[in-house]
Design a protein around this motif. Structure first.
Motif, mmCIF file in Angstrom:
data_model
loop_
_atom_site.group_PDB
_atom_site.id
_atom_site.type_symbol
_atom_site.label_atom_id
_atom_site.label_comp_id
_atom_site.label_asym_id
_atom_site.label_seq_id
_atom_site.Cartn_x
_atom_site.Cartn_y
_atom_site.Cartn_z
ATOM 1 N N ARG A 174 0.934 -1.321 0.062
ATOM 2 C CA ARG A 174 0.058 -0.177 -0.012
ATOM 3 C C ARG A 174 1.133 1.180 0.109
ATOM 4 O O ARG A 174 1.943 1.179 0.625
ATOM 5 N N VAL A 175 0.375 2.281 -0.459
ATOM 6 C CA VAL A 175 1.147 3.619 -0.808
ATOM 7 C C VAL A 175 0.337 4.862 -0.282
ATOM 8 O O VAL A 175 -0.799 4.779 -0.884
ATOM 9 N N HIS A 176 0.710 5.498 0.655
ATOM 10 C CA HIS A 176 0.229 7.037 0.890
ATOM 11 C C HIS A 176 0.989 8.158 -0.105
ATOM 12 O O HIS A 176 1.959 7.426 -0.255
ATOM 13 N N PRO A 177 0.362 8.899 -0.518
ATOM 14 C CA PRO A 177 1.056 10.154 -1.400
ATOM 15 C C PRO A 177 2.374 10.526 -0.243
ATOM 16 O O PRO A 177 2.088 10.837 0.747
ATOM 17 N N GLY A 178 3.285 10.981 -1.121
ATOM 18 C CA GLY A 178 4.550 11.201 -0.396
ATOM 19 C C GLY A 178 4.531 12.728 -0.310
ATOM 20 O O GLY A 178 3.777 13.570 -1.191
ATOM 21 N N PRO A 179 5.323 13.103 0.472
ATOM 22 C CA PRO A 179 5.558 14.557 0.777
ATOM 23 C C PRO A 179 5.990 15.461 -0.435
ATOM 24 O O PRO A 179 5.666 16.604 -0.595
ATOM 25 N N LEU A 181 5.440 14.480 -3.955
ATOM 26 C CA LEU A 181 4.754 14.087 -5.064
ATOM 27 C C LEU A 181 4.619 15.072 -6.152
ATOM 28 O O LEU A 181 4.531 14.898 -7.141
ATOM 29 N N ASP A 182 4.503 16.355 -5.539
ATOM 30 C CA ASP A 182 4.197 17.355 -6.490
ATOM 31 C C ASP A 182 5.595 17.792 -7.256
ATOM 32 O O ASP A 182 5.614 18.728 -8.061
ATOM 33 N N ARG A 183 6.719 17.064 -6.992
ATOM 34 C CA ARG A 183 7.802 17.412 -7.968
ATOM 35 C C ARG A 183 7.736 16.531 -9.142
ATOM 36 O O ARG A 183 8.654 16.350 -10.133
ATOM 37 N N PHE A 184 6.629 15.339 -9.278
ATOM 38 C CA PHE A 184 6.742 14.539 -10.334
ATOM 39 C C PHE A 184 5.514 14.972 -11.235
ATOM 40 O O PHE A 184 4.794 15.699 -10.820
ATOM 41 N N ALA A 185 5.468 14.229 -12.431
ATOM 42 C CA ALA A 185 4.676 14.500 -13.296
ATOM 43 C C ALA A 185 3.223 14.291 -12.805
ATOM 44 O O ALA A 185 3.038 13.440 -11.990
ATOM 45 N N ALA A 186 1.962 14.965 -13.366
ATOM 46 C CA ALA A 186 0.770 14.593 -13.011
ATOM 47 C C ALA A 186 0.190 13.011 -13.124
ATOM 48 O O ALA A 186 0.850 12.374 -14.091
ATOM 49 N N GLY A 187 -0.267 12.563 -12.214
ATOM 50 C CA GLY A 187 -0.450 11.013 -12.379
ATOM 51 C C GLY A 187 0.492 10.034 -11.788
ATOM 52 O O GLY A 187 0.473 8.941 -12.208
ATOM 53 N N LEU A 189 1.568 8.976 -8.946
ATOM 54 C CA LEU A 189 1.014 8.084 -7.919
ATOM 55 C C LEU A 189 0.351 6.815 -8.611
ATOM 56 O O LEU A 189 0.466 5.593 -8.565
ATOM 57 N N ALA A 190 -0.466 7.257 -9.592
ATOM 58 C CA ALA A 190 -1.257 6.160 -10.436
ATOM 59 C C ALA A 190 -0.418 5.368 -11.242
ATOM 60 O O ALA A 190 -0.520 4.249 -11.406
ATOM 61 N N ARG A 191 0.779 5.990 -11.862
ATOM 62 C CA ARG A 191 1.630 5.277 -12.875
ATOM 63 C C ARG A 191 2.500 4.307 -11.598
ATOM 64 O O ARG A 191 2.572 3.227 -12.117
ATOM 65 N N LEU A 192 2.955 4.853 -10.594
ATOM 66 C CA LEU A 192 3.494 3.920 -9.658
ATOM 67 C C LEU A 192 2.647 2.451 -9.428
ATOM 68 O O LEU A 192 3.160 1.539 -9.466
ATOM 69 N N PRO A 279 8.591 -10.262 -7.756
ATOM 70 C CA PRO A 279 7.596 -9.076 -8.346
ATOM 71 C C PRO A 279 7.107 -8.354 -7.083
ATOM 72 O O PRO A 279 6.946 -8.833 -6.137
ATOM 73 N N VAL A 280 6.836 -7.036 -7.275
ATOM 74 C CA VAL A 280 6.290 -6.177 -6.271
ATOM 75 C C VAL A 280 5.373 -5.303 -7.070
ATOM 76 O O VAL A 280 5.809 -4.727 -8.158
ATOM 77 N N ARG A 281 4.492 -4.952 -6.473
ATOM 78 C CA ARG A 281 3.481 -3.945 -6.912
ATOM 79 C C ARG A 281 3.055 -3.080 -6.020
ATOM 80 O O ARG A 281 2.905 -3.350 -4.646
ATOM 81 N N PHE A 282 2.224 -1.784 -6.321
ATOM 82 C CA PHE A 282 1.760 -0.877 -5.417
ATOM 83 C C PHE A 282 0.394 -0.625 -5.587
ATOM 84 O O PHE A 282 -0.112 -0.851 -6.451
ATOM 85 N N ARG A 283 -0.503 -0.350 -4.491
ATOM 86 C CA ARG A 283 -1.714 -0.016 -4.448
ATOM 87 C C ARG A 283 -1.926 1.118 -3.688
ATOM 88 O O ARG A 283 -1.279 1.329 -2.707
ATOM 89 N N PRO A 284 -2.892 2.207 -4.085
ATOM 90 C CA PRO A 284 -3.454 3.200 -3.123
ATOM 91 C C PRO A 284 -3.699 2.662 -1.648
ATOM 92 O O PRO A 284 -4.430 1.542 -1.645
ATOM 93 N N ALA A 285 -3.480 3.052 -0.668
ATOM 94 C CA ALA A 285 -3.395 2.822 0.740
ATOM 95 C C ALA A 285 -5.188 3.312 1.128
ATOM 96 O O ALA A 285 -5.584 4.363 0.537
#
Lengths: 285, 197
Positions: A174-179, A181-187, A189-192, A279-285
């Motif tokens: 699970r992932v929470h948005p990081g502090p 995140l605004d330094r990266f392209a839009a979307g 977290l979804a791409r991750l 393998p490893v994947r992420f999903r929104p927390a």
């Protein structure tokens, strides 16, 4: 009495609850990577929480028992023998004085935990018996010839056998948005969360280094230099190559790569048992 | 001050710079906030291990810049100025070796935060005009006790490690000793002067 280490071919360290409250001095927290497995090993032999265990990485460990004690091996699956006779994994086993206890190489997972009734009573450093492998704060690494003191047993071993074996299967963190995140392209977290990653060979107690299976990169749009800032366990840092690194117990207290997401600590036990290529994947927390 | 969540149990307070971060961290530590770790850095203070975010927010609202009046112990660091980058720094500063020593040794630095390695303190106090860039490629091994500059930071390597700071000299004092009650000689808030040995 002490227990003598006869063979320690891979990384073997002492770990207890970890070293907290010293991050502002640059001291990593350390502690076992697979906390549930380490805690179970201690409970099986009747130890109080956070009594020190040995974390045995991949290659096994051979010890000669200084006195008769209950022991338990949990975490990564491995053969356990006492004087050559097979013993159980994930349960309390009695080791006679002078007997040779052998943990074979891990057959699944990476990190096995060995608890002894009374705990491994090496001298604490800055209030903890954990060894951090980034700066090597803590008791020295366990090597062939190391003599390990054992504390007085606190109570009887657990009478109920608890399933302790690591279970394989796909790992989804699970992932929470990081502090940052605004330094990266839009979307981003979804791409991750849409990307399939594999565990990189340089992964260690400091960080789980991932590589996108299809080569996707996390694109940083704000490339201004980020001043060093405090890091947390589970922070997903993105270095300039665009491949994420999940910070684990021995992570540096501060860092300068932007944190795109944060994995909750409860999900990191699974990470402790991942091998290169898994393998490893992420999903929104 | 802006509070940014860092996962479920940590917050980054964003502030104007290292001096303010140190002030906030010192105040928070003294006031006793609900956090396991309070980690000042260059422009932030991390509060990690927070159980009750609302309580943290309430306490931090009471902080005003300057509240902590950071005025730590003054530590003197005897330094032999024979670093590999002394000539390079002299050229950048438009002076000679003796000029670098004189300017560096007349400054009083403050430990803003530790990072990189246990006991490695980022020292503020170098005027912006004397800032020097990091080395283009770090040295594979910098000996323990090396005194160096990077940007407008000054630092002393507590243990030998790779490093990209420009080296002015070295000291024999122990920067990091886990057996001491205060293991880091230059803990955040400590004031530092370099004394030519």
């Amino acid at each position: 009495m002490t227990w003598e280490v006869l063979e320690a071919p891979g990384l073997v360290t002492v770990q207890d609850g970890g070293r907290t409250g010293l991050a502002h001095l640059g001291v990593p927290r350390a502690g076992p990577l697979d906390r549930p497995a380490a805690g179970l090993a201690g409970r099986l032999v009747g130890n109080p929480p956070h009594a020190a265990v040995l974390e045995v990485t991949l290659s096994g460990l051979v010890l000669r028992a200084g006195e008769a004690r209950w022991v338990a091996v949990t975490g990564a699956a491995c053969e356990v023998t006492v004087d050559g006779r097979a013993r159980g994994h994930g349960r309390a086993e009695r080791v006679p004085a002078g007997a040779v206890l052998r943990l074979g190489p891990a057959t699944a997972g990476v990190r096995s935990y060995l608890a002894v009734a009374g705990g491994w009573a090496v001298e604490p450093v800055l209030g903890s018996r954990s060894t951090d492998t980034l700066a090597w704060v803590g008791p020295p690494r366990v090597l062939a010839g190391t003599l390990l003191p054992v504390g007085p047993p606190a109570g009887p071993p657990a009478t109920v056998e608890v399933p302790g074996r690591w279970s394989p299967g796909p790992v989804v963190l699970r992932v929470h948005p990081g502090p940052r995140l605004d330094r990266f392209a839009a979307g981003t977290l979804a791409r991750l969360c849409a990307t399939s990653y594999a565990v990189g060979p340089a992964s260690d107690r400091v960080g789980l280094r991932l590589a996108a299976v299809a080569g996707e990169v996390l694109e940083r749009t704000d490339v201004r230099e980020l001043a060093s800032e405090g890091m947390v366990l589970g922070a997903v840092q993105v270095p300039p190559d665009g491949q994420p690194v999940v910070l684990l117990a021995d992570h540096p207290a501060t860092g300068g790569y932007p944190v795109v997401a944060v994995v909750p600590a409860d999900d990191l036990a699974r990470v402790a048992q991942l091998r290169p290529g898994d393998p490893v994947r992420f999903r929104p927390a | 001050m802006h509070l940014v969540p860092v996962g479920p149990s940590a917050y980054l307070a964003e502030v104007a710079g290292a001096a303010v971060a140190l002030d906030l961290a010192s105040w928070a530590r003294r006031t006793g906030v609900d956090a396991v770790e309070v980690v000042p850095a260059a422009r932030t203070v991390l509060f990690d291990g927070v159980v009750d975010p609302a309580a943290l927010r309430r306490v931090l609202q009471r902080w005003r810049p300057g509240a902590a009046a950071v005025d730590g112990d003054l530590v003197e660091v005897p330094t032999t100025y024979d670093g590999d980058d002394l000539d390079d720094v002299a050229e950048r500063w438009g002076t000679d070796r003796a000029g670098v020593v004189a300017r560096h040794a007349e400054l009083t630095f403050t430990s803003a935060f530790c990072g990189f390695a246990p006991g490695f303190a980022y020292l503020t106090g170098l005027p912006d005009g004397l800032a020097v860039p990091r080395l283009d490629s770090p040295r594979p091994r910098v000996p323990a006790g090396s005194v160096g500059l990077a940007g407008s930071w000054c630092g002393v390597y507590p243990t030998s490690s790779p490093g990209g700071w420009r080296l002015l000299g070295r000291t024999d004092v122990s920067l990091w000793d886990p057996a001491r009650p205060q293991p880091a000689l230059l803990a955040p808030g400590t004031r530092v002067r370099f004394v030519p040995a």
